[in-house]
Design a protein around this motif. Structure first.
Motif, PDB file in Angstrom:
ATOM      1  N   PHE A  33       0.852  -1.181   0.000  1.00  0.00           N
ATOM      2  CA  PHE A  33       0.000   0.000   0.000  1.00  0.00           C
ATOM      3  C   PHE A  33       0.894   1.239   0.000  1.00  0.00           C
ATOM      4  O   PHE A  33       2.113   1.152   0.187  1.00  0.00           O
ATOM      5  CB  PHE A  33      -0.960  -0.004   1.199  1.00  0.00           C
ATOM      6  CG  PHE A  33      -0.304   0.011   2.553  1.00  0.00           C
ATOM      7  CD1 PHE A  33       0.069   1.203   3.175  1.00  0.00           C
ATOM      8  CD2 PHE A  33      -0.078  -1.179   3.257  1.00  0.00           C
ATOM      9  CE1 PHE A  33       0.664   1.215   4.427  1.00  0.00           C
ATOM     10  CE2 PHE A  33       0.512  -1.176   4.518  1.00  0.00           C
ATOM     11  CZ  PHE A  33       0.878   0.034   5.101  1.00  0.00           C
ATOM     12  N   ASN A  74      -1.084   6.380  -9.638  1.00  0.00           N
ATOM     13  CA  ASN A  74      -1.893   5.798 -10.722  1.00  0.00           C
ATOM     14  C   ASN A  74      -1.058   5.019 -11.735  1.00  0.00           C
ATOM     15  O   ASN A  74      -1.571   4.128 -12.413  1.00  0.00           O
ATOM     16  CB  ASN A  74      -2.682   6.896 -11.436  1.00  0.00           C
ATOM     17  CG  ASN A  74      -3.852   7.406 -10.617  1.00  0.00           C
ATOM     18  OD1 ASN A  74      -4.236   6.803  -9.616  1.00  0.00           O
ATOM     19  ND2 ASN A  74      -4.424   8.532 -11.036  1.00  0.00           N
ATOM     20  N   LYS A  79      -0.983  -2.494  -8.898  1.00  0.00           N
ATOM     21  CA  LYS A  79      -1.595  -1.403  -8.150  1.00  0.00           C
ATOM     22  C   LYS A  79      -1.491  -1.652  -6.643  1.00  0.00           C
ATOM     23  O   LYS A  79      -1.574  -2.799  -6.197  1.00  0.00           O
ATOM     24  CB  LYS A  79      -3.074  -1.273  -8.517  1.00  0.00           C
ATOM     25  CG  LYS A  79      -3.321  -0.843  -9.937  1.00  0.00           C
ATOM     26  CD  LYS A  79      -4.805  -0.828 -10.242  1.00  0.00           C
ATOM     27  CE  LYS A  79      -5.037  -0.490 -11.711  1.00  0.00           C
ATOM     28  NZ  LYS A  79      -6.469  -0.499 -12.055  1.00  0.00           N
ATOM     29  N   LYS A  81      -2.883  -1.759  -2.815  1.00  0.00           N
ATOM     30  CA  LYS A  81      -4.201  -2.136  -2.285  1.00  0.00           C
ATOM     31  C   LYS A  81      -5.010  -0.910  -1.865  1.00  0.00           C
ATOM     32  O   LYS A  81      -6.231  -0.897  -1.964  1.00  0.00           O
ATOM     33  CB  LYS A  81      -4.040  -3.064  -1.072  1.00  0.00           C
ATOM     34  CG  LYS A  81      -3.634  -4.469  -1.423  1.00  0.00           C
ATOM     35  CD  LYS A  81      -4.793  -5.240  -2.017  1.00  0.00           C
ATOM     36  CE  LYS A  81      -4.458  -6.730  -2.146  1.00  0.00           C
ATOM     37  NZ  LYS A  81      -5.585  -7.481  -2.708  1.00  0.00           N
ATOM     38  N   PHE A  82      -4.306   0.132  -1.370  1.00  0.00           N
ATOM     39  CA  PHE A  82      -4.975   1.368  -0.989  1.00  0.00           C
ATOM     40  C   PHE A  82      -3.942   2.470  -0.822  1.00  0.00           C
ATOM     41  O   PHE A  82      -2.728   2.216  -0.830  1.00  0.00           O
ATOM     42  CB  PHE A  82      -5.804   1.199   0.301  1.00  0.00           C
ATOM     43  CG  PHE A  82      -5.025   0.731   1.507  1.00  0.00           C
ATOM     44  CD1 PHE A  82      -4.351   1.635   2.325  1.00  0.00           C
ATOM     45  CD2 PHE A  82      -4.970  -0.619   1.856  1.00  0.00           C
ATOM     46  CE1 PHE A  82      -3.639   1.213   3.440  1.00  0.00           C
ATOM     47  CE2 PHE A  82      -4.263  -1.057   2.965  1.00  0.00           C
ATOM     48  CZ  PHE A  82      -3.592  -0.136   3.768  1.00  0.00           C
ATOM     49  N   PHE A  83      -4.426   3.699  -0.691  1.00  0.00           N
ATOM     50  CA  PHE A  83      -3.604   4.885  -0.476  1.00  0.00           C
ATOM     51  C   PHE A  83      -4.111   5.555   0.800  1.00  0.00           C
ATOM     52  O   PHE A  83      -5.230   6.029   0.852  1.00  0.00           O
ATOM     53  CB  PHE A  83      -3.731   5.812  -1.685  1.00  0.00           C
ATOM     54  CG  PHE A  83      -3.093   7.177  -1.542  1.00  0.00           C
ATOM     55  CD1 PHE A  83      -1.983   7.396  -0.725  1.00  0.00           C
ATOM     56  CD2 PHE A  83      -3.605   8.256  -2.270  1.00  0.00           C
ATOM     57  CE1 PHE A  83      -1.409   8.655  -0.614  1.00  0.00           C
ATOM     58  CE2 PHE A  83      -3.029   9.520  -2.168  1.00  0.00           C
ATOM     59  CZ  PHE A  83      -1.940   9.720  -1.346  1.00  0.00           C
ATOM     60  N   THR A 113      -7.644   9.854  -8.293  1.00  0.00           N
ATOM     61  CA  THR A 113      -6.975   8.596  -7.951  1.00  0.00           C
ATOM     62  C   THR A 113      -7.709   7.441  -8.623  1.00  0.00           C
ATOM     63  O   THR A 113      -8.956   7.422  -8.658  1.00  0.00           O
ATOM     64  CB  THR A 113      -6.974   8.382  -6.425  1.00  0.00           C
ATOM     65  OG1 THR A 113      -6.447   9.542  -5.789  1.00  0.00           O
ATOM     66  CG2 THR A 113      -6.137   7.174  -6.032  1.00  0.00           C
ATOM     67  N   ASP A 116      -9.736   1.937  -8.547  1.00  0.00           N
ATOM     68  CA  ASP A 116      -9.430   0.635  -7.938  1.00  0.00           C
ATOM     69  C   ASP A 116      -8.476   0.755  -6.754  1.00  0.00           C
ATOM     70  O   ASP A 116      -8.062  -0.259  -6.181  1.00  0.00           O
ATOM     71  CB  ASP A 116      -8.815  -0.304  -8.974  1.00  0.00           C
ATOM     72  CG  ASP A 116      -9.831  -0.747 -10.016  1.00  0.00           C
ATOM     73  OD1 ASP A 116     -11.026  -0.824  -9.675  1.00  0.00           O
ATOM     74  OD2 ASP A 116      -9.432  -1.004 -11.172  1.00  0.00           O
ATOM     75  N   ILE A 117      -8.108   1.986  -6.405  1.00  0.00           N
ATOM     76  CA  ILE A 117      -7.212   2.218  -5.271  1.00  0.00           C
ATOM     77  C   ILE A 117      -7.986   3.027  -4.225  1.00  0.00           C
ATOM     78  O   ILE A 117      -8.091   4.255  -4.335  1.00  0.00           O
ATOM     79  CB  ILE A 117      -5.938   2.972  -5.708  1.00  0.00           C
ATOM     80  CG1 ILE A 117      -5.220   2.217  -6.832  1.00  0.00           C
ATOM     81  CG2 ILE A 117      -4.998   3.172  -4.510  1.00  0.00           C
ATOM     82  CD1 ILE A 117      -4.063   2.982  -7.466  1.00  0.00           C
TER      83      ILE A 117
END
Length: 312
Positions: A33, A74, A79, A81-83, A113, A116-117
């Motif tokens: 992440f 991006n 990718k 998993k999260f920001f 963003t 998907d994040i």
């Protein structure tokens, strides 16, 4: 992953609706992440003119930096998993002149963003006030979601805490008590579920370099800190990620790693505007701070990508 709804209000009912909890209890191999902190729209001008109370009437530089952060994220493959943004989203304190415009401009950047994040927000002192009240916390929650919550991703349990309640809860002691009760319940759940790791996000660091360092503006008071560190150690928490310091720092306490990340926005030390990439493997949590320029142009280094490719 669950979809739909307001991207800024995924934290509801003390959980993150971006992930379906029942799907996320199981470990499925390494992932990563992105952690950022302190975009703090308005501080760069305020700091430059020497007026941190009223000098935050421009934030064009911060807009550019936040845009660069989003563009860099991006482009990443695979990718994240999260920001997660660890607080001080904007500089304007509750009730100040430019606050609403700063929040809107930050949202205008963050809405780009990758869908998907998921975005994960942590409340900082500028978001809810140095001495928060029920009203300032309620206002934050209307804009950015719950001020504390938990969520599961790939067998790892994440806790987002409102560290301002540990710093000064004199105007809302009942809210601090509620978070304390909730946290104990969450740690009991984590123990029962036998999670792979537990990771905490909060704005104010427990400490900057040493567990017994003196208390100042940038860390938690020593007795409060000691109680939290001991609780986290006993619960088996692996790492606490924070911001607030506008410099990189960190240390450890009995196996608990404290990671302090510098800012996307205004720098108060020698670090560059940046983001932290955090890789979670079966055995450990590995992280590296990248400048925005470095992450934009080069992406994640091979060593970390190799960790992600290795299946457990």
């Amino acid at each position: 992953m669950a979809t739909g709804g307001d991207a800024f209000l995924k934290a509801r009912g003390r959980t993150l609706t971006a992930f379906r909890q029942d799907d996320e209890y199981q470990w499925r191999g390494p992932f990563y992440f992105i952690q950022g902190a302190d975009p703090q729209f308005g501080l760069m001008k305020a700091w430059a003119v020497g007026d941190t109370n009223n000098g935050d009437d421009e934030w064009g530089e911060e807009i550019k930096l936040a845009e660069q952060a989003v563009q860099a994220i991006n482009k990443l493959n695979p990718k994240p998993k999260f920001f997660v943004l660890c607080g001080d989203l904007i500089h304007g304190m509750p009730g100040t002149q430019w606050r609403r415009d700063q929040e809107q401009d930050l949202k205008n950047v963050l809405k780009n963003t990758d869908k998907d994040i998921p975005l994960v927000f942590v409340s900082g002192n500028h978001d809810i006030g140095n001495t928060p009240t029920r009203e300032t916390i309620d206002n934050y929650c209307k804009n950015w979601g719950d001020d504390y919550f938990s969520f599961w991703v790939g067998g790892v349990f994440f806790l987002v805490l409102n560290s301002q309640l540990y710093f000064d809860s004199s105007k809302c002691p009942e809210l601090k008590q509620a978070q304390d009760v909730w946290l104990n319940e969450q740690l009991a759940v984590a123990e029962k579920q036998k999670c792979k790791h537990i990771i905490v996000f909060q704005h104010i660091p427990l400490f900057l370099r040493k567990p017994d360092e003196d208390h100042d503006y940038f860390n938690l008071e020593k007795s409060v800190r000691q109680e939290i560190m001991e609780k986290f150690h006993e619960a088996g928490i692996k790492a606490v990620f924070s911001g607030h310091y506008h410099r990189n720092a960190g240390g450890s306490y009995r196996g608990l790693e404290v990671v302090v990340s510098s800012a996307i926005g205004c720098q108060l030390g020698e670090d560059t505007h940046g983001l932290r990439v955090v890789v979670v493997t079966d055995e450990k949590i590995v992280h590296r701070y990248y400048s925005l320029n470095e992450l934009s142009s080069q992406g994640i280094e091979k060593e970390l990508l190799d960790m992600l490719a290795k299946q457990n």
